[in-house]
Design an enzyme around this catalytic site. Sequence first.
Site, PDB file in Angstrom:
ATOM      1  N   THR A  14       0.525  -0.782   0.356  1.00 29.27           N
ATOM      2  CA  THR A  14      -0.027   0.301   0.470  1.00 29.27           C
ATOM      3  C   THR A  14       0.934   1.365  -0.091  1.00 29.27           C
ATOM      4  O   THR A  14       0.125   2.489  -0.296  1.00 29.27           O
ATOM      5  CB  THR A  14      -1.048   0.094   1.100  1.00 29.27           C
ATOM      6  OG1 THR A  14       0.056  -0.461   2.517  1.00 29.27           O
ATOM      7  CG2 THR A  14      -1.895  -1.366   0.768  1.00 29.27           C
ATOM      8  N   GLY A  15       2.422   1.154   0.179  1.00 27.08           N
ATOM      9  CA  GLY A  15       2.885   2.538   0.225  1.00 27.08           C
ATOM     10  C   GLY A  15       3.548   2.774  -1.439  1.00 27.08           C
ATOM     11  O   GLY A  15       3.083   1.650  -2.172  1.00 27.08           O
ATOM     12  N   VAL A  17       6.342   2.421  -2.740  1.00 26.88           N
ATOM     13  CA  VAL A  17       7.638   1.832  -4.080  1.00 26.88           C
ATOM     14  C   VAL A  17       6.034   0.843  -4.113  1.00 26.88           C
ATOM     15  O   VAL A  17       5.779   0.286  -4.994  1.00 26.88           O
ATOM     16  CB  VAL A  17       8.784   1.331  -3.167  1.00 26.88           C
ATOM     17  CG1 VAL A  17       9.519  -0.116  -3.948  1.00 26.88           C
ATOM     18  CG2 VAL A  17       8.941   2.325  -3.183  1.00 26.88           C
ATOM     19  N   SER A  43      -3.369  -1.395   7.574  1.00 20.11           N
ATOM     20  CA  SER A  43      -3.426  -1.629   6.147  1.00 20.11           C
ATOM     21  C   SER A  43      -4.289  -2.858   6.004  1.00 20.11           C
ATOM     22  O   SER A  43      -4.933  -2.963   3.980  1.00 20.11           O
ATOM     23  CB  SER A  43      -2.429  -1.321   5.513  1.00 20.11           C
ATOM     24  OG  SER A  43      -1.889   0.356   5.381  1.00 20.11           O
ATOM     25  N   CYS A 130      18.585   4.536  -3.875  1.00 26.04           N
ATOM     26  CA  CYS A 130      17.777   5.182  -5.301  1.00 26.04           C
ATOM     27  C   CYS A 130      18.992   5.606  -6.149  1.00 26.04           C
ATOM     28  O   CYS A 130      19.026   5.386  -7.211  1.00 26.04           O
ATOM     29  CB  CYS A 130      16.492   5.672  -4.536  1.00 26.04           C
ATOM     30  SG  CYS A 130      16.969   7.111  -3.245  1.00 26.04           S
ATOM     31  N   GLN A 157      17.714  15.636  -4.348  1.00 23.80           N
ATOM     32  CA  GLN A 157      16.984  14.147  -3.797  1.00 23.80           C
ATOM     33  C   GLN A 157      14.591  14.356  -3.647  1.00 23.80           C
ATOM     34  O   GLN A 157      14.989  15.431  -3.239  1.00 23.80           O
ATOM     35  CB  GLN A 157      17.460  13.575  -3.197  1.00 23.80           C
ATOM     36  CG  GLN A 157      18.627  12.870  -3.352  1.00 23.80           C
ATOM     37  CD  GLN A 157      19.010  11.643  -2.500  1.00 23.80           C
ATOM     38  OE1 GLN A 157      20.145  11.435  -2.285  1.00 23.80           O
ATOM     39  NE2 GLN A 157      18.037  10.464  -1.861  1.00 23.80           N
ATOM     40  N   SER A 160       9.967  11.486  -3.101  1.00 27.60           N
ATOM     41  CA  SER A 160       9.721  10.502  -2.748  1.00 27.60           C
ATOM     42  C   SER A 160      10.618   9.191  -2.320  1.00 27.60           C
ATOM     43  O   SER A 160       9.850   8.631  -1.404  1.00 27.60           O
ATOM     44  CB  SER A 160       9.593  10.292  -4.610  1.00 27.60           C
ATOM     45  OG  SER A 160      10.270  10.184  -5.385  1.00 27.60           O
ATOM     46  N   GLY A 161      11.706  10.167  -1.849  1.00 30.72           N
ATOM     47  CA  GLY A 161      13.098   9.441  -1.144  1.00 30.72           C
ATOM     48  C   GLY A 161      12.379   8.713  -0.262  1.00 30.72           C
ATOM     49  O   GLY A 161      13.131   8.050   0.645  1.00 30.72           O
ATOM     50  N   ARG A 243      18.022  17.021  -0.251  1.00 29.80           N
ATOM     51  CA  ARG A 243      16.962  16.881  -0.676  1.00 29.80           C
ATOM     52  C   ARG A 243      16.061  18.326  -1.133  1.00 29.80           C
ATOM     53  O   ARG A 243      16.697  19.293  -0.754  1.00 29.80           O
ATOM     54  CB  ARG A 243      15.639  16.931   0.837  1.00 29.80           C
ATOM     55  CG  ARG A 243      14.411  16.398   0.281  1.00 29.80           C
ATOM     56  CD  ARG A 243      14.228  15.084  -0.492  1.00 29.80           C
ATOM     57  NE  ARG A 243      15.028  14.021   0.736  1.00 29.80           N
ATOM     58  CZ  ARG A 243      14.955  12.399   0.347  1.00 29.80           C
ATOM     59  NH1 ARG A 243      15.113  12.157  -0.198  1.00 29.80           N
ATOM     60  NH2 ARG A 243      14.916  11.671   1.299  1.00 29.80           N
ATOM     61  N   HIS A 250      15.580  11.756  -9.450  1.00 26.65           N
ATOM     62  CA  HIS A 250      16.039  12.649  -7.922  1.00 26.65           C
ATOM     63  C   HIS A 250      16.971  13.215  -9.995  1.00 26.65           C
ATOM     64  O   HIS A 250      16.583  12.767 -10.703  1.00 26.65           O
ATOM     65  CB  HIS A 250      17.240  11.781  -7.626  1.00 26.65           C
ATOM     66  CG  HIS A 250      16.652  11.017  -6.731  1.00 26.65           C
ATOM     67  ND1 HIS A 250      15.849  11.431  -5.682  1.00 26.65           N
ATOM     68  CD2 HIS A 250      17.134   9.822  -6.095  1.00 26.65           C
ATOM     69  CE1 HIS A 250      15.175  10.588  -4.627  1.00 26.65           C
ATOM     70  NE2 HIS A 250      16.364  10.029  -4.456  1.00 26.65           N
TER      71      HIS A 250
END
Length: 344
Positions: A14-15, A17, A43, A130, A157, A160-161, A243, A250
């Site tokens: 559910t995340g 990634v 979840s 990543c 970056q 989303s990281g 960030r 990125h």
Amino acid sequence: MTPKMPSVAILGATGAVGQEFINLIEERNFPYSNLKLLASKRSAGKTMTVKGKEYIVEEACPDSFKGVDIGLFAGGSVSKELAPAAVAHGCVVIDNSSAFRMEPQVPLVVPEVNPEDIAGHKGIIANPNCSTIIMLMALKPIYDLSPIKKIVVSTYQAVSGAGKEGIDELKEQVEAYMKGKEPVARILPTKSLDKHYPIAFNLLPHIDVFLDNGYSKEEMKLVNETHKILHDDGIAISPTTVRVPVFRSHAESIYVETEEPLSVEAVRKAIDAFPGTQVQDNLANMEYPMPLYTSEKYDVYVGRIRKDIFNPNVVNLWVSGDQIRKGAALNALQIAEYMIAHNI
């Protein structure tokens, strides 16, 4: 040996990634005989649709991996507990967390760079960080032309990281700013710390925690993972990770010193021929990689390729790639595809 139609489990479905795993499984028509979607207790019970079929998300536990051939782990602290349990059930885990990356017996793999390492797995294969993946996609074709002596890399970056929470926080802070409200910071630079800063309209030269040497864990990942993937501890690497208020792609500025001088033409040709990379480098037409346009793409884009002004053995590059795709879910799925294709 991996079956041609493996039973697959996605941990962290559910995340950000995990959802990208599902998108890519559909896009790439990834083969499977059975699919499990696993997540935390919070979840569990949610429904998700994959290839037109509805699945109920199950709470992940050690016995979730009985009868599973491949476990796609989206990352997080749960990997440390559940990966060994999955392996005990005969499942091969492709893990996106940092838990196993530097373990000597665990291959750390970018399929275009070191696919031969996959065959040596003992049940767990680690997905690199990543920023490391995106950098090495640009540098491996150069390394193949001449061994690399030194890398100076500064990363830009995307949020989303930091997961879905990082993406949500950027959205909320921009909305607050536009309404004249004070933005609230809860996640960045690192959720585990007591102090947080806004990312909207800001840059944070701090990703993960700082170490005694003054570098952050994120910066040392670029050093240690590059050495392991290329099997070359002799490369001097100087990293700075930042960030930036970008959602999911990125970018990196990279200074590369090689043993032999390389022409821009040779570098451009090698990168363009390398699978998974594209040269986007036409200054006359203002064409160069940008996170806005590399988001949701498979490939890593490379531009601003130029010789250093003072050192004939140095080439400078500007690189951009999607953090959630090639930087995470796509790389892991490519490892699984390689295992199926080569019957590993």
